[in-house]
Motif scaffolding. Structure first.
Motif: not given
Lengths: 75, 345
Positions: B65, B214, B274-278, B280, B289, B291, B293, B302, B304, B306
């Motif tokens: 993404k 999802r 740049p940005g936050f992307y998820t 799953w 899930v 994430v 950064e 970063s 992670r 979950f």
């Protein structure tokens, strides 16, 4: 899921924004969080809407923010 | 893997216990910061050694993404088949561990033998036995050749025959059913509150499954329903896990039947935005899930992942108080929670 550049919420407005997001979207679960480059990232979930909500709080006190989220959601 | 450091009893019942600390402390997140995407995917699998493909896939989805990269349909199918093969590992491992909790002999080694056969197939197809390392950006590290599709068909046919034989021994065995029934009931309200998805959620009437809820990979192209129970006890979880194995085998067959013509879609150069992307992907214990950064320098700052395990682990030391001492290991193992990807305070 947003996947966009998120607006950073100032720490003094954190609880206000959190309560609004929780109430308006029936958020009932806290999927997780972590300290990120601009503060603390939170991932919340609403089982009624089957949707996640992402918040970035401009504060690096991850433990304190997580415990406030758990308190709000009665976890 | 769960280990106990201390346990106290009141008569025949567990008064308190403490999970062994330390196993959950892992330097993985720090290690993955500022890694290039390909290395990141290899390391992401270490998040959960029983469900490495789901872990890698969830991170790959987030990276793709960020890179605005569209994965080809044939690669979506290949990845989804890899994920379903890998799900069999978690499921038979779960079933074997649940049985081991009541008797070390009762069909346990046969369950782990089934797991070994999946490991051997993973090694043959992807090169990695346990940590499969199958996922790369845009597809699989080793794309399927035509011969591989036939190999997978043969694997499903042979594995299913052995699986059915094993299942016939354990499914309705009266002694097993009576030991499992009524043990460690998880109420649906607790499932909702902690998003405790996977086998636990489905057995308590919360049929949340990221493959349906999802949609990702090739799942939107196949029809299926997820198994569900309502009693929320160890027996229901065992039955749901048995049905999940059947579902994975059926899904692999459906995906093979509809496998699209291969289209080359090699990723030459990746530039993250740049940005936050998820991202799953469904593991046996529920969706992972991820994430990411990505900073202004277009590097991953970063990462992670979950999981349901992380959210459920802190509950265990309270939930199992009052359980009959004889049922303790069954109650614990029937929840399928791993210390490996959890966090304890």
């Amino acid at each position: 899921m947003g996947d966009q550049e998120l607006r950073v919420i100032p720490p003094d407005r954190f609880l206000q924004v959190l309560r609004r997001v929780v109430l308006e979207n029936a958020v009932d679960s806290f999927l997780g969080g972590f300290p990120c480059g601009r503060g603390t990232f939170l991932l919340l979930h609403s089982s009624r809407l089957n949707r996640d909500f992402e918040l970035v709080i401009g504060d690096f006190d991850f433990q304190s923010i997580s415990s406030q989220v758990r308190q709000e959601l009665a976890l | 893997m769960i280990e106990i450091s201390r346990m106290d009893y009141t008569g025949d019942f567990v008064k308190s216990f403490r999970l062994k600390r330390g196993l959950e402390i892992r330097p993985l997140w720090k290690k993955m910061e500022r890694m290039d995407p390909d290395s990141l995917l290899i390391w992401a699998e270490r998040f959960d050694s029983i469900s490495p493909v789901a872990a890698g896939l969830s991170v790959a989805m987030a990276l793709e993404k960020s890179a605005k990269f569209q994965v080809s349909l044939s690669n979506q199918y290949s990845r989804t088949i890899a994920a379903e093969i890998n799900r069999l590992v978690w499921l038979v491992n779960y079933l074997g561990n649940s049985l081991k909790s009541i008797s070390p002999e009762f069909c346990v080694s046969a369950a782990f033998l089934l797991r070994e056969k999946v490991f051997a197939t993973q090694e043959e197809l992807f090169g990695g036995r346990v940590l499969v390392q199958s996922t790369k950006l845009g597809g699989l590290r080793r794309g399927f050749a035509l011969g591989d599709l036939q190999k997978i068909r043969n694997f499903v046919e042979q594995w299913r025959a052995q699986w059915r034989e094993w299942r016939s021994l354990v499914d309705n065995d009266p002694a097993r059913v009576s030991r499992f029934s009524g043990v460690m009931v998880v109420p649906p309200a607790l499932v909702q509150k902690y998003s405790w998805w996977g086998i636990v959620g489905k057995s308590s009437g919360v049929a949340y499954d990221s493959r349906l809820h999802r949609p990702y990979g090739a799942y939107p192209h196949v029809d299926f329903e997820v198994p569900m129970g309502k009693n929320g006890d160890a027996e229901t979880r065992f039955q749901v896990a048995l049905l999940e194995v059947e579902l994975s085998l059926t899904l692999i067959e459906k995906l093979l039947a509809g496998f699209p013509q291969a289209s080359l879609h090699e990723v030459k150069e990746v530039k993250l935005n740049p940005g936050f992307y998820t991202g799953w992907a469904e593991s046996g214990s529920g969706p992972f899930v991820s994430v990411l950064e990505v900073g202004a320098d277009c590097m991953v700052h970063s990462v992670r992942i979950f999981s349901s395990d992380q959210r459920a682990l802190p509950l265990l030391e309270k939930m199992l108080v009052g359980v009959r001492a004889d049922d303790f290991w069954l109650a614990l193992n029937s929840l399928g929670v791993s210390l490996e990807n959890g966090e304890l305070s």
